[in-house]
Design a protein around this motif. Structure first.
Motif, PDB file in Angstrom:
ATOM      1  N   ASP A  53       0.822  -1.214   0.000  1.00 24.39           N
ATOM      2  CA  ASP A  53       0.000   0.000   0.000  1.00 24.39           C
ATOM      3  C   ASP A  53       0.853   1.259   0.000  1.00 24.39           C
ATOM      4  OD1 ASP A  53      -2.352  -1.575   0.366  1.00 24.39           O
ATOM      5  OD2 ASP A  53      -1.910  -1.672   2.505  1.00 24.39           O
ATOM      6  N   LEU A  54       2.046   1.149   0.565  1.00 21.94           N
ATOM      7  CA  LEU A  54       2.904   2.305   0.754  1.00 21.94           C
ATOM      8  C   LEU A  54       4.346   1.910   0.493  1.00 21.94           C
ATOM      9  CD1 LEU A  54       3.123   5.271   1.849  1.00 21.94           C
ATOM     10  CD2 LEU A  54       3.441   4.260   4.120  1.00 21.94           C
ATOM     11  N   ALA A  55       5.097   2.800  -0.159  1.00 16.54           N
ATOM     12  CA  ALA A  55       6.529   2.586  -0.376  1.00 16.54           C
ATOM     13  C   ALA A  55       7.271   3.782   0.208  1.00 16.54           C
ATOM     14  CB  ALA A  55       6.839   2.437  -1.864  1.00 16.54           C
ATOM     15  N   ILE A  56       8.361   3.497   0.917  1.00 17.41           N
ATOM     16  CA  ILE A  56       9.202   4.539   1.482  1.00 17.41           C
ATOM     17  C   ILE A  56      10.659   4.194   1.256  1.00 17.41           C
ATOM     18  CG2 ILE A  56       7.543   5.307   3.225  1.00 17.41           C
ATOM     19  CD1 ILE A  56       9.146   3.681   5.298  1.00 17.41           C
ATOM     20  N   SER A  57      11.469   5.213   1.265  1.00 16.93           N
ATOM     21  CA  SER A  57      12.896   5.048   1.049  1.00 16.93           C
ATOM     22  C   SER A  57      13.645   5.954   2.002  1.00 16.93           C
ATOM     23  CB  SER A  57      13.227   5.435  -0.400  1.00 16.93           C
ATOM     24  OG  SER A  57      14.605   5.608  -0.577  1.00 16.93           O
ATOM     25  N   SER A  58      14.855   5.569   2.296  1.00 16.30           N
ATOM     26  CA  SER A  58      15.788   6.469   2.962  1.00 16.30           C
ATOM     27  C   SER A  58      15.974   7.686   2.064  1.00 16.30           C
ATOM     28  CB  SER A  58      17.114   5.724   3.139  1.00 16.30           C
ATOM     29  OG  SER A  58      18.204   6.594   3.205  1.00 16.30           O
ATOM     30  N   THR A  59      16.451   8.766   2.621  1.00 16.69           N
ATOM     31  CA  THR A  59      16.728   9.963   1.828  1.00 16.69           C
ATOM     32  C   THR A  59      17.988   9.805   0.988  1.00 16.69           C
ATOM     33  OG1 THR A  59      17.834  10.902   3.755  1.00 16.69           O
ATOM     34  CG2 THR A  59      15.551  11.576   3.354  1.00 16.69           C
ATOM     35  N   GLN A  60      18.723   8.732   1.202  1.00 15.47           N
ATOM     36  CA  GLN A  60      19.963   8.546   0.454  1.00 15.47           C
ATOM     37  C   GLN A  60      19.685   7.938  -0.928  1.00 15.47           C
ATOM     38  OE1 GLN A  60      21.187   6.879   4.191  1.00 15.47           O
ATOM     39  NE2 GLN A  60      23.184   7.842   3.894  1.00 15.47           N
ATOM     40  N   GLU A  61      20.415   8.451  -1.896  1.00 19.08           N
ATOM     41  CA  GLU A  61      20.147   8.132  -3.295  1.00 19.08           C
ATOM     42  C   GLU A  61      20.224   6.641  -3.601  1.00 19.08           C
ATOM     43  OE1 GLU A  61      22.291   9.575  -7.257  1.00 19.08           O
ATOM     44  OE2 GLU A  61      21.545  11.221  -6.002  1.00 19.08           O
ATOM     45  N   ARG A  62      21.151   5.933  -2.990  1.00 15.14           N
ATOM     46  CA  ARG A  62      21.281   4.502  -3.288  1.00 15.14           C
ATOM     47  C   ARG A  62      20.023   3.738  -2.914  1.00 15.14           C
ATOM     48  NH1 ARG A  62      24.746   5.792   1.117  1.00 15.14           N
ATOM     49  NH2 ARG A  62      24.605   4.414   2.925  1.00 15.14           N
ATOM     50  N   ALA A  63      19.322   4.195  -1.880  1.00 12.22           N
ATOM     51  CA  ALA A  63      18.074   3.540  -1.479  1.00 12.22           C
ATOM     52  C   ALA A  63      16.926   3.909  -2.417  1.00 12.22           C
ATOM     53  CB  ALA A  63      17.732   3.914  -0.039  1.00 12.22           C
ATOM     54  N   SER A  64      16.801   5.197  -2.740  1.00 13.06           N
ATOM     55  CA  SER A  64      15.699   5.595  -3.632  1.00 13.06           C
ATOM     56  C   SER A  64      15.908   5.035  -5.044  1.00 13.06           C
ATOM     57  CB  SER A  64      15.520   7.112  -3.660  1.00 13.06           C
ATOM     58  OG  SER A  64      16.678   7.769  -4.098  1.00 13.06           O
ATOM     59  N   ASP A  65      17.150   4.974  -5.510  1.00 16.08           N
ATOM     60  CA  ASP A  65      17.414   4.374  -6.827  1.00 16.08           C
ATOM     61  C   ASP A  65      17.027   2.897  -6.838  1.00 16.08           C
ATOM     62  OD1 ASP A  65      18.353   6.814  -7.719  1.00 16.08           O
ATOM     63  OD2 ASP A  65      20.468   6.227  -7.732  1.00 16.08           O
ATOM     64  N   THR A  66      17.300   2.198  -5.736  1.00 13.28           N
ATOM     65  CA  THR A  66      16.921   0.784  -5.628  1.00 13.28           C
ATOM     66  C   THR A  66      15.404   0.644  -5.652  1.00 13.28           C
ATOM     67  OG1 THR A  66      18.925   0.238  -4.379  1.00 13.28           O
ATOM     68  CG2 THR A  66      17.048  -1.264  -4.147  1.00 13.28           C
ATOM     69  N   LEU A  67      14.717   1.462  -4.857  1.00 17.54           N
ATOM     70  CA  LEU A  67      13.256   1.387  -4.787  1.00 17.54           C
ATOM     71  C   LEU A  67      12.626   1.624  -6.161  1.00 17.54           C
ATOM     72  CD1 LEU A  67      10.715   1.054  -3.036  1.00 17.54           C
ATOM     73  CD2 LEU A  67      10.821   3.505  -2.610  1.00 17.54           C
ATOM     74  N   GLU A  68      13.161   2.562  -6.914  1.00 15.60           N
ATOM     75  CA  GLU A  68      12.608   2.865  -8.237  1.00 15.60           C
ATOM     76  C   GLU A  68      12.783   1.708  -9.217  1.00 15.60           C
ATOM     77  OE1 GLU A  68      14.330   6.619  -9.387  1.00 15.60           O
ATOM     78  OE2 GLU A  68      13.335   7.658  -7.727  1.00 15.60           O
ATOM     79  N   LEU A  69      13.751   0.837  -8.981  1.00 16.09           N
ATOM     80  CA  LEU A  69      13.914  -0.351  -9.818  1.00 16.09           C
ATOM     81  C   LEU A  69      12.962  -1.478  -9.394  1.00 16.09           C
ATOM     82  CD1 LEU A  69      17.805  -0.349 -10.064  1.00 16.09           C
ATOM     83  CD2 LEU A  69      16.208   0.021 -11.965  1.00 16.09           C
ATOM     84  N   VAL A  70      12.549  -1.466  -8.134  1.00 14.79           N
ATOM     85  CA  VAL A  70      11.701  -2.530  -7.593  1.00 14.79           C
ATOM     86  C   VAL A  70      10.218  -2.276  -7.827  1.00 14.79           C
ATOM     87  CG1 VAL A  70      11.028  -3.698  -5.438  1.00 14.79           C
ATOM     88  CG2 VAL A  70      13.435  -3.217  -5.904  1.00 14.79           C
TER      89      VAL A  70
END
Length: 187
Positions: A53-70
């Motif tokens: 229902d919800l997706a969150i990421s750390s503010t660090q780019e390596r985490a948000s880049d990973t989330l965007e691939l998933v």
């Protein structure tokens, strides 16, 4: 009714590849890191038909880049699930960090392991309390995840990049419990 938290570590980065401390500094995902994220998407989330229902990421780019691939779903970036700070040791080779780093980091401008765990626990508890949210995908970092699980009285293993801890959160008690740790096999 219990809620689900899928807590995932980011993909391999340049500093991971070089065996360097990252902490709050950032380095980009490697091609292998991107492959790991896609593997987790396909072989963990899609094969099990997991939707959140919800997706969150750390503010660090390596985490948000990973989330965007998933996932393609929109997400929020939260400081509370960022990696712990290693202070002056950031960028150093891991083998050069003192063995007592979990307690000595504040002397070098870093964060205590226990403080990182409590920060993560507080942030993820607030996320899980959100109404109309039954399942959450959160992308964070290796030490921060281990610190969080330790703060929840669990004995965490070392997390491979793009591995997932599947947790239940009980809204009655506010307690997280570990259902499974899925280790990404792409090392």
């Amino acid at each position: 009714m219990k809620k689900k938290l899928y807590l995932m570590r980011h993909g391999q980065t340049m500093f991971n590849e070089q065996d360097r401390v990252q902490g709050v500094c950032d380095s980009p995902l490697t091609e292998k890191g991107k492959e790991q994220a896609l593997y987790t998407r396909d072989h963990y989330f899609r094969e099990r038909e997991i939707q959140t229902d919800l997706a969150i990421s750390s503010t660090q780019e390596r985490a948000s880049d990973t989330l965007e691939l998933v996932t393609e779903q929109p997400y929020d970036r939260l400081k509370g699930i960022k990696e712990m700070s290693f202070g002056l040791y950031e960028g150093w080779l891991n083998k050069m960090v003192p063995r007592d780093w979990e307690t000595s980091l504040p002397h070098y401008g870093g964060e205590l392991f226990s403080d990182a765990g409590n920060r993560m626990k507080e942030t993820l508890t607030e996320v899980m309390k959100q109404p109309d949210t039954e399942s959450v995908l959160a992308v964070s970092h290796g030490c921060a995840i281990r610190a969080f699980l330790t703060a929840c009285d669990m004995k965490p293993p070392r997390f491979n990049n793009c591995s997932v801890a599947e947790l239940d959160w009980d809204p009655e008690t506010g307690i997280f419990s570990l259902s499974e740790i899925w280790q990404n096999p792409l090392l």
